[in-house]
Scaffold this motif. Structure first.
Motif, PDB file in Angstrom:
ATOM      1  N   VAL A 127      -9.739  -3.459   2.526  1.00  0.00           N
ATOM      2  CA  VAL A 127      -9.417  -2.040   2.340  1.00  0.00           C
ATOM      3  C   VAL A 127      -8.358  -1.870   1.261  1.00  0.00           C
ATOM      4  CG1 VAL A 127      -8.463   0.028   3.438  1.00  0.00           C
ATOM      5  CG2 VAL A 127     -10.071  -1.434   4.694  1.00  0.00           C
ATOM      6  N   ARG A 128      -7.292  -2.660   1.344  1.00  0.00           N
ATOM      7  CA  ARG A 128      -6.212  -2.526   0.366  1.00  0.00           C
ATOM      8  C   ARG A 128      -6.687  -2.857  -1.038  1.00  0.00           C
ATOM      9  NH1 ARG A 128      -1.408  -6.471  -1.128  1.00  0.00           N
ATOM     10  NH2 ARG A 128      -0.151  -5.047  -2.370  1.00  0.00           N
ATOM     11  N   PHE A 129      -7.429  -3.946  -1.191  1.00  0.00           N
ATOM     12  CA  PHE A 129      -7.791  -4.366  -2.534  1.00  0.00           C
ATOM     13  C   PHE A 129      -8.920  -3.514  -3.125  1.00  0.00           C
ATOM     14  CE2 PHE A 129      -5.450  -8.202  -1.238  1.00  0.00           C
ATOM     15  CZ  PHE A 129      -4.585  -8.271  -2.317  1.00  0.00           C
ATOM     16  N   GLU A 164       3.565  -8.405  -3.240  1.00  0.00           N
ATOM     17  CA  GLU A 164       2.719  -8.282  -2.050  1.00  0.00           C
ATOM     18  C   GLU A 164       3.099  -7.045  -1.255  1.00  0.00           C
ATOM     19  OE1 GLU A 164       2.513 -11.809   0.256  1.00  0.00           O
ATOM     20  OE2 GLU A 164       1.626 -13.000  -1.344  1.00  0.00           O
ATOM     21  N   ALA A 165       3.434  -5.981  -1.988  1.00  0.00           N
ATOM     22  CA  ALA A 165       3.812  -4.738  -1.320  1.00  0.00           C
ATOM     23  C   ALA A 165       2.617  -4.118  -0.625  1.00  0.00           C
ATOM     24  CB  ALA A 165       4.384  -3.746  -2.342  1.00  0.00           C
ATOM     25  N   SER A 166       2.872  -3.441   0.477  1.00  0.00           N
ATOM     26  CA  SER A 166       1.807  -2.804   1.244  1.00  0.00           C
ATOM     27  C   SER A 166       1.908  -1.293   1.124  1.00  0.00           C
ATOM     28  CB  SER A 166       1.887  -3.202   2.722  1.00  0.00           C
ATOM     29  OG  SER A 166       1.737  -4.596   2.870  1.00  0.00           O
ATOM     30  N   ASP A 167       0.753  -0.658   1.054  1.00  0.00           N
ATOM     31  CA  ASP A 167       0.731   0.803   0.938  1.00  0.00           C
ATOM     32  C   ASP A 167       0.758   1.424   2.335  1.00  0.00           C
ATOM     33  OD1 ASP A 167      -1.738  -0.240   1.505  1.00  0.00           O
ATOM     34  OD2 ASP A 167      -2.862   1.287   0.394  1.00  0.00           O
ATOM     35  N   GLY A 168       1.877   1.253   3.017  1.00  0.00           N
ATOM     36  CA  GLY A 168       1.973   1.739   4.393  1.00  0.00           C
ATOM     37  C   GLY A 168       2.122   3.247   4.450  1.00  0.00           C
ATOM     38  N   ASP A 169       1.668   3.827   5.550  1.00  0.00           N
ATOM     39  CA  ASP A 169       1.886   5.242   5.825  1.00  0.00           C
ATOM     40  C   ASP A 169       2.041   5.378   7.334  1.00  0.00           C
ATOM     41  OD1 ASP A 169      -0.679   5.251   6.989  1.00  0.00           O
ATOM     42  OD2 ASP A 169      -1.617   5.817   5.090  1.00  0.00           O
ATOM     43  N   GLU A 170       2.016   6.620   7.809  1.00  0.00           N
ATOM     44  CA  GLU A 170       2.260   6.815   9.237  1.00  0.00           C
ATOM     45  C   GLU A 170       1.190   6.186  10.121  1.00  0.00           C
ATOM     46  OE1 GLU A 170       1.105  10.993   7.617  1.00  0.00           O
ATOM     47  OE2 GLU A 170       2.013   9.149   6.880  1.00  0.00           O
ATOM     48  N   THR A 171       0.025   5.905   9.582  1.00  0.00           N
ATOM     49  CA  THR A 171      -1.030   5.291  10.398  1.00  0.00           C
ATOM     50  C   THR A 171      -0.833   3.784  10.559  1.00  0.00           C
ATOM     51  OG1 THR A 171      -2.515   4.889   8.514  1.00  0.00           O
ATOM     52  CG2 THR A 171      -2.696   7.015   9.629  1.00  0.00           C
ATOM     53  N   ARG A 184      -5.800  -2.184   8.733  1.00  0.00           N
ATOM     54  CA  ARG A 184      -6.443  -1.337   7.719  1.00  0.00           C
ATOM     55  C   ARG A 184      -7.964  -1.364   7.881  1.00  0.00           C
ATOM     56  NH1 ARG A 184      -1.679  -2.158   4.227  1.00  0.00           N
ATOM     57  NH2 ARG A 184      -2.158  -4.345   3.834  1.00  0.00           N
ATOM     58  N   THR A 185      -8.498  -2.521   8.194  1.00  0.00           N
ATOM     59  CA  THR A 185      -9.951  -2.628   8.399  1.00  0.00           C
ATOM     60  C   THR A 185     -10.379  -1.821   9.618  1.00  0.00           C
ATOM     61  OG1 THR A 185     -10.006  -4.826   7.384  1.00  0.00           O
ATOM     62  CG2 THR A 185     -11.845  -4.245   8.823  1.00  0.00           C
ATOM     63  N   VAL A 186      -9.610  -1.913  10.687  1.00  0.00           N
ATOM     64  CA  VAL A 186      -9.928  -1.155  11.913  1.00  0.00           C
ATOM     65  C   VAL A 186      -9.828   0.343  11.659  1.00  0.00           C
ATOM     66  CG1 VAL A 186      -9.155  -0.653  14.263  1.00  0.00           C
ATOM     67  CG2 VAL A 186      -9.241  -3.027  13.459  1.00  0.00           C
ATOM     68  N   LEU A 187      -8.773   0.760  10.972  1.00  0.00           N
ATOM     69  CA  LEU A 187      -8.588   2.188  10.689  1.00  0.00           C
ATOM     70  C   LEU A 187      -9.715   2.723   9.810  1.00  0.00           C
ATOM     71  CD1 LEU A 187      -4.737   2.296   9.969  1.00  0.00           C
ATOM     72  CD2 LEU A 187      -5.913   3.122  12.024  1.00  0.00           C
ATOM     73  N   ASP A 263     -17.802  -8.398  13.008  1.00  0.00           N
ATOM     74  CA  ASP A 263     -18.201  -9.273  11.896  1.00  0.00           C
ATOM     75  C   ASP A 263     -17.170  -9.211  10.767  1.00  0.00           C
ATOM     76  OD1 ASP A 263     -20.497 -10.109  13.169  1.00  0.00           O
ATOM     77  OD2 ASP A 263     -21.790  -8.621  12.213  1.00  0.00           O
ATOM     78  N   GLN A 264     -16.726  -8.007  10.427  1.00  0.00           N
ATOM     79  CA  GLN A 264     -15.731  -7.844   9.350  1.00  0.00           C
ATOM     80  C   GLN A 264     -14.430  -8.563   9.688  1.00  0.00           C
ATOM     81  OE1 GLN A 264     -15.216  -3.701   7.923  1.00  0.00           O
ATOM     82  NE2 GLN A 264     -17.121  -3.246   8.968  1.00  0.00           N
ATOM     83  N   LEU A 265     -13.980  -8.427  10.920  1.00  0.00           N
ATOM     84  CA  LEU A 265     -12.722  -9.041  11.328  1.00  0.00           C
ATOM     85  C   LEU A 265     -12.823 -10.564  11.369  1.00  0.00           C
ATOM     86  CD1 LEU A 265     -11.638  -6.503  14.087  1.00  0.00           C
ATOM     87  CD2 LEU A 265     -10.652  -6.768  11.804  1.00  0.00           C
ATOM     88  N   MET A 266     -13.983 -11.079  11.709  1.00  0.00           N
ATOM     89  CA  MET A 266     -14.191 -12.532  11.678  1.00  0.00           C
ATOM     90  C   MET A 266     -14.103 -13.052  10.250  1.00  0.00           C
ATOM     91  SD  MET A 266     -14.647 -14.306  14.503  1.00  0.00           S
ATOM     92  CE  MET A 266     -15.728 -15.688  14.083  1.00  0.00           C
ATOM     93  N   GLN A 267     -14.754 -12.367   9.320  1.00  0.00           N
ATOM     94  CA  GLN A 267     -14.701 -12.777   7.911  1.00  0.00           C
ATOM     95  C   GLN A 267     -13.268 -12.709   7.390  1.00  0.00           C
ATOM     96  OE1 GLN A 267     -17.498 -10.249   5.849  1.00  0.00           O
ATOM     97  NE2 GLN A 267     -19.223 -10.943   7.072  1.00  0.00           N
ATOM     98  N   GLN A 268     -12.567 -11.672   7.807  1.00  0.00           N
ATOM     99  CA  GLN A 268     -11.189 -11.497   7.371  1.00  0.00           C
ATOM    100  C   GLN A 268     -10.286 -12.584   7.964  1.00  0.00           C
ATOM    101  OE1 GLN A 268     -10.129  -7.415   7.763  1.00  0.00           O
ATOM    102  NE2 GLN A 268      -8.127  -7.654   6.816  1.00  0.00           N
ATOM    103  N   ALA A 269     -10.550 -12.952   9.204  1.00  0.00           N
ATOM    104  CA  ALA A 269      -9.771 -14.012   9.842  1.00  0.00           C
ATOM    105  C   ALA A 269      -9.945 -15.331   9.106  1.00  0.00           C
ATOM    106  CB  ALA A 269     -10.201 -14.157  11.298  1.00  0.00           C
TER     107      ALA A 269
END
Length: 279
Positions: A127-129, A164-171, A184-187, A263-269
């Protein structure tokens, strides 16, 4: 000439074919007139490889007679094919950008260093990239040939990536950095945004924590989890992740959605294996 990925891929294939043919002819006299062309093309390929960072080392696929000639020529012109292209996280990156002739060339150097970094890290935080990639494209389209402005905005992206800054927000507040790429992937999968209720966000955070904690537990106990002979263990973990997601009863989430997110979270892991093992 080589500004597109397709052009670079075609050039590389044709150059390899040419060099392999030349290898078969040399050292017969008939091949000698083509050595000069081989050297020029190899140097062009080496320069493009250093600029675009998505081209292979050409010498690994051809014979010793031609490889020696082109390597000596390219090295004599200041490029060592054995040294990988400079990445934006390397200490010498700014010096390389500074050596570019003019702002347009500097912008190109910066652009392709960013693209290379995104390609290499995309699976760790999709999501970030992807957002970074969209932001890069918007800059290039939005400022036309205003190279000063483009350089300024590209430098801002580079500074974020290097830090390695993160684009954080209230979520994404109040969750450790290690969990953020997964959150980010879950959101994104649940279409959460600033209008999502606090209760729903808490539930998504909890799902992320449970999933990541379970992954960390598994890879700590199973050192070779991602090996091809551990497919059964991988499927077992994926099933557990699916159950965590499905049991959370995320609003609007069905079985297919939970399967896809698992599946997405497994690939990310797998892509974040080193960081997760160090946790």
């Amino acid at each position: 000439m080589l500004s597109t990925e397709k052009a670079r891929a075609e050039f590389t294939v044709k150059l390899k074919d040419f060099l392999k043919s030349l290898e078969l002819i040399l050292p017969r006299p008939e091949g000698l007139p083509f050595v000069r062309d081989a050297k020029r093309l190899a140097y062009l390929q080496a320069r493009a490889r250093n600029r675009y960072r998505d081209m292979p080392v050409i010498g690994a696929d051809i014979g010793a007679k031609v490889r020696k000639r082109i390597d000596d020529h390219v090295i004599s012109l200041g490029i060592d094919p054995k040294i990988p292209p400079v990445q934006l996280t390397d200490a010498e990156f700014e010096n390389q950008v500074g050596q570019a002739a003019g702002n347009r060339a500097k912008a190109s150097e910066m652009e392709h260093a960013i693209r290379s970094h995104i390609r290499k890290n995309l699976e760790t935080d999709p999501v970030r990239f992807r957002k970074m990639s969209e932001r890069l494209n918007d800059i290039l389209k939005g400022f036309g040939e205003q190279w000063d402005k483009i350089i300024e905005h590209l430098q801002a992206i580079i500074d974020e990536l290097r830090a390695e800054a993160s684009d954080g927000d209230e979520t994404t507040l109040d969750i450790p950095e290690l969990y953020l790429p997964f959150l980010r992937t879950v959101l994104a999968a649940s279409s959460a945004d600033q209008t999502t209720s606090a209760d729903q966000l808490r539930a998504l955070h909890e799902v992320t924590r449970r999933v990541v904690d379970r992954i960390i537990e598994e890879i700590s106990a199973n050192r070779s989890l991602w090996s091809s002979f551990k497919m059964a263990d991988q499927e077992s973990l994926r099933s557990e992740i699916f159950e965590i997601i499905f049991d959370a009863q995320i609003q609007g989430f069905g079985v297919d959605d939970a399967e896809a997110l698992a599946d997405q979270l497994m690939q990310q892991a797998k892509a974040n294996d080193g960081k997760l093992r160090a946790a």
